[in-house]
Design a protein around this motif. Structure first.
Motif, PDB file in Angstrom:
ATOM      1  N   HIS A  88     -11.108 -72.776  -3.846  1.00  0.00           N
ATOM      2  CA  HIS A  88      -9.734 -73.281  -3.884  1.00  0.00           C
ATOM      3  C   HIS A  88      -8.727 -72.134  -3.931  1.00  0.00           C
ATOM      4  O   HIS A  88      -7.691 -72.178  -3.249  1.00  0.00           O
ATOM      5  N   LEU A  89      -9.026 -71.113  -4.727  1.00  0.00           N
ATOM      6  CA  LEU A  89      -8.149 -69.936  -4.766  1.00  0.00           C
ATOM      7  C   LEU A  89      -8.075 -69.261  -3.406  1.00  0.00           C
ATOM      8  O   LEU A  89      -6.997 -68.917  -2.912  1.00  0.00           O
ATOM      9  N   TRP A  90      -9.255 -69.053  -2.812  1.00  0.00           N
ATOM     10  CA  TRP A  90      -9.370 -68.348  -1.533  1.00  0.00           C
ATOM     11  C   TRP A  90      -8.572 -69.050  -0.439  1.00  0.00           C
ATOM     12  O   TRP A  90      -7.941 -68.403   0.400  1.00  0.00           O
ATOM     13  N   TYR A 123     -23.862 -73.253  -2.360  1.00  0.00           N
ATOM     14  CA  TYR A 123     -24.003 -72.937  -0.938  1.00  0.00           C
ATOM     15  C   TYR A 123     -25.342 -72.248  -0.673  1.00  0.00           C
ATOM     16  O   TYR A 123     -26.002 -72.522   0.348  1.00  0.00           O
ATOM     17  N   ALA A 124     -25.780 -71.391  -1.591  1.00  0.00           N
ATOM     18  CA  ALA A 124     -27.082 -70.736  -1.417  1.00  0.00           C
ATOM     19  C   ALA A 124     -28.201 -71.766  -1.330  1.00  0.00           C
ATOM     20  O   ALA A 124     -29.140 -71.618  -0.539  1.00  0.00           O
ATOM     21  N   SER A 125     -28.117 -72.830  -2.135  1.00  0.00           N
ATOM     22  CA  SER A 125     -29.171 -73.845  -2.100  1.00  0.00           C
ATOM     23  C   SER A 125     -29.126 -74.648  -0.802  1.00  0.00           C
ATOM     24  O   SER A 125     -30.177 -75.057  -0.279  1.00  0.00           O
ATOM     25  N   LEU A 126     -27.941 -74.884  -0.259  1.00  0.00           N
ATOM     26  CA  LEU A 126     -27.846 -75.530   1.054  1.00  0.00           C
ATOM     27  C   LEU A 126     -28.435 -74.643   2.149  1.00  0.00           C
ATOM     28  O   LEU A 126     -29.122 -75.127   3.058  1.00  0.00           O
ATOM     29  N   LEU A 127     -28.167 -73.337   2.058  1.00  0.00           N
ATOM     30  CA  LEU A 127     -28.730 -72.410   3.046  1.00  0.00           C
ATOM     31  C   LEU A 127     -30.249 -72.383   2.974  1.00  0.00           C
ATOM     32  O   LEU A 127     -30.929 -72.330   4.012  1.00  0.00           O
ATOM     33  N   MET A 128     -30.794 -72.434   1.754  1.00  0.00           N
ATOM     34  CA  MET A 128     -32.255 -72.460   1.622  1.00  0.00           C
ATOM     35  C   MET A 128     -32.818 -73.737   2.249  1.00  0.00           C
ATOM     36  O   MET A 128     -33.853 -73.706   2.941  1.00  0.00           O
ATOM     37  N   ALA A 129     -32.138 -74.851   2.031  1.00  0.00           N
ATOM     38  CA  ALA A 129     -32.578 -76.107   2.648  1.00  0.00           C
ATOM     39  C   ALA A 129     -32.508 -76.018   4.172  1.00  0.00           C
ATOM     40  O   ALA A 129     -33.396 -76.516   4.883  1.00  0.00           O
ATOM     41  N   ALA A 177     -13.510 -82.298  -2.574  1.00  0.00           N
ATOM     42  CA  ALA A 177     -13.737 -82.808  -1.213  1.00  0.00           C
ATOM     43  C   ALA A 177     -13.534 -81.698  -0.187  1.00  0.00           C
ATOM     44  O   ALA A 177     -14.309 -81.573   0.782  1.00  0.00           O
ATOM     45  N   SER A 178     -12.513 -80.885  -0.389  1.00  0.00           N
ATOM     46  CA  SER A 178     -12.258 -79.775   0.539  1.00  0.00           C
ATOM     47  C   SER A 178     -13.418 -78.779   0.509  1.00  0.00           C
ATOM     48  O   SER A 178     -13.867 -78.295   1.565  1.00  0.00           O
ATOM     49  N   TYR A 179     -13.913 -78.497  -0.677  1.00  0.00           N
ATOM     50  CA  TYR A 179     -15.046 -77.569  -0.838  1.00  0.00           C
ATOM     51  C   TYR A 179     -16.301 -78.138  -0.177  1.00  0.00           C
ATOM     52  O   TYR A 179     -16.983 -77.442   0.598  1.00  0.00           O
ATOM     53  N   ARG A 180     -16.603 -79.397  -0.441  1.00  0.00           N
ATOM     54  CA  ARG A 180     -17.794 -80.021   0.145  1.00  0.00           C
ATOM     55  C   ARG A 180     -17.712 -80.028   1.667  1.00  0.00           C
ATOM     56  O   ARG A 180     -18.689 -79.713   2.357  1.00  0.00           O
ATOM     57  N   ASP A 181     -16.552 -80.411   2.200  1.00  0.00           N
ATOM     58  CA  ASP A 181     -16.405 -80.477   3.658  1.00  0.00           C
ATOM     59  C   ASP A 181     -16.633 -79.103   4.293  1.00  0.00           C
ATOM     60  O   ASP A 181     -17.278 -78.991   5.344  1.00  0.00           O
ATOM     61  N   PHE A 182     -16.094 -78.072   3.661  1.00  0.00           N
ATOM     62  CA  PHE A 182     -16.259 -76.717   4.188  1.00  0.00           C
ATOM     63  C   PHE A 182     -17.729 -76.317   4.227  1.00  0.00           C
ATOM     64  O   PHE A 182     -18.210 -75.767   5.234  1.00  0.00           O
ATOM     65  N   VAL A 220      -1.149 -74.510 -11.975  1.00  0.00           N
ATOM     66  CA  VAL A 220      -1.760 -75.692 -11.375  1.00  0.00           C
ATOM     67  C   VAL A 220      -3.173 -75.806 -11.924  1.00  0.00           C
ATOM     68  O   VAL A 220      -4.005 -74.925 -11.696  1.00  0.00           O
ATOM     69  N   SER A 221      -3.455 -76.868 -12.673  1.00  0.00           N
ATOM     70  CA  SER A 221      -4.798 -77.097 -13.215  1.00  0.00           C
ATOM     71  C   SER A 221      -5.567 -77.981 -12.247  1.00  0.00           C
ATOM     72  O   SER A 221      -5.091 -79.041 -11.839  1.00  0.00           O
ATOM     73  N   VAL A 222      -6.781 -77.544 -11.896  1.00  0.00           N
ATOM     74  CA  VAL A 222      -7.598 -78.310 -10.947  1.00  0.00           C
ATOM     75  C   VAL A 222      -8.751 -79.029 -11.644  1.00  0.00           C
ATOM     76  O   VAL A 222      -9.609 -79.609 -10.989  1.00  0.00           O
ATOM     77  N   GLY A 223      -8.788 -78.976 -12.992  1.00  0.00           N
ATOM     78  CA  GLY A 223      -9.739 -79.782 -13.739  1.00  0.00           C
ATOM     79  C   GLY A 223     -11.108 -79.159 -13.889  1.00  0.00           C
ATOM     80  O   GLY A 223     -11.282 -77.942 -13.808  1.00  0.00           O
ATOM     81  N   MET A 224     -12.117 -80.026 -14.109  1.00  0.00           N
ATOM     82  CA  MET A 224     -13.487 -79.591 -14.353  1.00  0.00           C
ATOM     83  C   MET A 224     -14.238 -79.488 -13.032  1.00  0.00           C
ATOM     84  O   MET A 224     -14.348 -80.473 -12.290  1.00  0.00           O
ATOM     85  N   LEU A 225     -14.771 -78.319 -12.736  1.00  0.00           N
ATOM     86  CA  LEU A 225     -15.455 -78.105 -11.458  1.00  0.00           C
ATOM     87  C   LEU A 225     -16.318 -76.846 -11.532  1.00  0.00           C
ATOM     88  O   LEU A 225     -16.123 -76.004 -12.403  1.00  0.00           O
ATOM     89  N   PRO A 226     -17.284 -76.698 -10.623  1.00  0.00           N
ATOM     90  CA  PRO A 226     -18.091 -75.472 -10.585  1.00  0.00           C
ATOM     91  C   PRO A 226     -17.229 -74.269 -10.222  1.00  0.00           C
ATOM     92  O   PRO A 226     -16.264 -74.387  -9.457  1.00  0.00           O
ATOM     93  N   ILE A 227     -17.592 -73.114 -10.706  1.00  0.00           N
ATOM     94  CA  ILE A 227     -16.785 -71.925 -10.415  1.00  0.00           C
ATOM     95  C   ILE A 227     -16.760 -71.584  -8.918  1.00  0.00           C
ATOM     96  O   ILE A 227     -15.727 -71.123  -8.429  1.00  0.00           O
ATOM     97  N   PRO A 228     -17.823 -71.823  -8.134  1.00  0.00           N
ATOM     98  CA  PRO A 228     -17.678 -71.553  -6.692  1.00  0.00           C
ATOM     99  C   PRO A 228     -16.609 -72.438  -6.037  1.00  0.00           C
ATOM    100  O   PRO A 228     -15.904 -71.983  -5.132  1.00  0.00           O
ATOM    101  N   ALA A 229     -16.480 -73.686  -6.493  1.00  0.00           N
ATOM    102  CA  ALA A 229     -15.435 -74.568  -5.943  1.00  0.00           C
ATOM    103  C   ALA A 229     -14.055 -74.079  -6.355  1.00  0.00           C
ATOM    104  O   ALA A 229     -13.097 -74.142  -5.568  1.00  0.00           O
TER     105      ALA A 229
END
Length: 451
Positions: A82-84, A337-343, A153-158, A69-78
């Motif tokens: 998705h794997l998790w 996520y680290a940058s959101l936590l800093m904010a 979208a799933s990653y952002r919502d989480f 299943v290819s999920v395309g171009m995305l950041p490695i944390p996303a």
């Protein structure tokens, strides 16, 4: 081409060290290691070569019987997220992280989103032997593409469900034209922030700056953060597993400084152990212990940090390269996520980020890199170790060669991802720092000449 297998990933210059033919064999090797069955997720970063490498990798995986299943171009944390949250036997993302644009790479992942460690060596053994599973024409693995927007979208919502802000902030984001471009700005806007961006269009040539964010490459981010009166600036590397912070005065924060700020927030949720790599500043141990925690030292690399986090039940992890592991919530590193936590922290504080930073201890520290071929660099570091041991120094060999003294330390270690050796030194005075750095560099230069 087998030399491109490194400690925890595969990495090399495209069409010189790592090409499409290699990638097909890498896919065959991974699928053979997995027994020729199960579903593997694939993804990629923004590099010009990444689509070619991913398609070749998929061909190898399916040829050996794995469904893909290819999920395309995305950041490695996303991708890790998705794997998790999915039901996969493994993952493989095409990324060269912070390396220059000509590089490409493949990172194999476990079902929980963390990286292969010993498994990487085992896949290499399969690759070298060349004894691959190859299915008949009617037994091949299936291939499907998943909508990347759905995955993101799933990653952002989480992430948004796991942060809260007491006031809106003004932030400047510099994704460096990397994979964070399609995620971070929208995420901060949805969180109610006023967002300014630079280098926020995905572009595998990285025209705005080097994909490795560091002093000397972030001048525009520093200037704009001050010019617009932002509360903070953030730069991400090519695949967004690293984050570098800039305060409201335009100063780049050392990763360990940002790390101990984030640890304070983590301890407000659950106090415990913090895993840090051996290149981290003395302030990590000082501040973590002051906050009632304990530091566990580990070698450099996300796979080693995440394994140590699991082993010790740690609540956070820090690497001096700008990787942050908010393990109180997720099992892998995540620059976004680290940058959101800093904010989130800044929104609660009555002090600006610059004041938070100034209230923390700081010691003079310097980092140097010395070019050294991959086939030589580990022997050179071994020579440095032998020389320093003969001189009577107590050596820590968790990762490279580290010498700790009462008023400072230095480390000499071979890079896991590039043909170079890194030297870091820190001391409580400038005079002592100069002395330690000279000691380390002179020993290194002697051993480079000998070997």
């Amino acid at each position: 081409m087998e030399h491109v297998f490194r400690a925890y990933d595969i990495r090399g210059v495209f069409n010189e060290e790592l090409d499409a033919a290699f990638s097909v064999k890498a896919g065959l090797a991974l699928a053979t290691y997995l027994g020729g069955k199960g579903t593997v997720a694939t993804g990629r970063d923004v590099r010009e070569s990444s689509r070619i490498v991913e398609q070749a990798l998929i061909a190898g995986l399916c040829s050996a019987g794995c469904d893909v299943v290819s999920v395309g171009m995305l950041p490695i944390p996303a991708f890790n997220f998705h794997l998790w949250r999915g039901k996969y036997k493994a993952g493989a993302i095409v990324t060269a992280s912070h390396n220059p644009p000509p590089y490409t790479g493949i990172r194999f992942r476990r079902p929980d989103g963390t990286g292969f460690s010993r498994e990487n060596s085992e896949v290499k053994e399969v690759y070298v032997k060349g004894e691959f599973i190859k299915r008949k024409w009617n037994e091949l693995g299936s291939f499907h593409s998943m909508n990347t927007d759905v995955v993101l979208a799933s990653y952002r919502d989480f992430l948004l469900e796991n942060v809260s802000f007491e006031r809106p902030l003004k932030v400047v984001l510099d994704p460096g034209c990397g994979a964070a471009s399609s995620v971070a700005p929208e995420l901060f806007r949805r969180a109610g922030m006023k967002v300014h961006t630079i280098n926020a269009q995905p572009d595998g040539t990285f025209p705005g700056r080097d994909p490795y964010p560091r002093e000397g490459t972030l001048d525009e981010l520093q200037r704009l953060t001050v010019a617009v009166g932002a509360d903070m600036g953030v730069a991400y590397d090519g695949d967004a597993d690293r984050a570098v912070f800039v305060d409201d005065k335009g100063r780049i924060l050392r990763p360990e400084t940002a790390g101990v700020i984030l640890v304070g927030d983590a301890f407000s949720r659950r106090r415990g152990k913090v895993v840090a790599n051996v290149s981290c500043s003395m302030i990590v141990k000082e501040k973590v212990e002051e906050l009632g925690g304990e530091v566990v030292w580990e070698r450099v690399g996300d796979v080693f940090i995440t394994e140590a986090i699991k082993k010790h039940g740690a609540v956070f992890g820090i690497e001096a390269s700008g990787h942050y592991y908010p393990s109180f919530l997720i099992p892998f590193d995540d620059g976004i996520y680290a940058s959101l936590l800093m904010a989130e922290i800044i929104s609660r504080e009555k002090r600006p980020l610059s004041r938070i930073v100034d209230d923390l201890p700081s010691y003079p520290i310097v980092e140097k890199t010395v070019d050294c071929p991959d086939d030589k660099k580990f022997r050179v570091v071994d020579g440095v170790r032998e020389e320093l041991e003969r001189a009577g120094y107590a050596i820590n060999t968790i990762d490279g060669v580290r010498v700790d003294l009462d008023d400072g330390w230095f480390i000499v270690r071979a890079s896991n991802t590039q043909p170079l050796i890194r030297v870091t030194a820190e001391a409580k005075t400038d005079e002592k720092l100069k002395s330690l750095l000279s000691l380390a560099l002179e020993a290194l230069e002697r051993n480079i000449r000998r070997r």
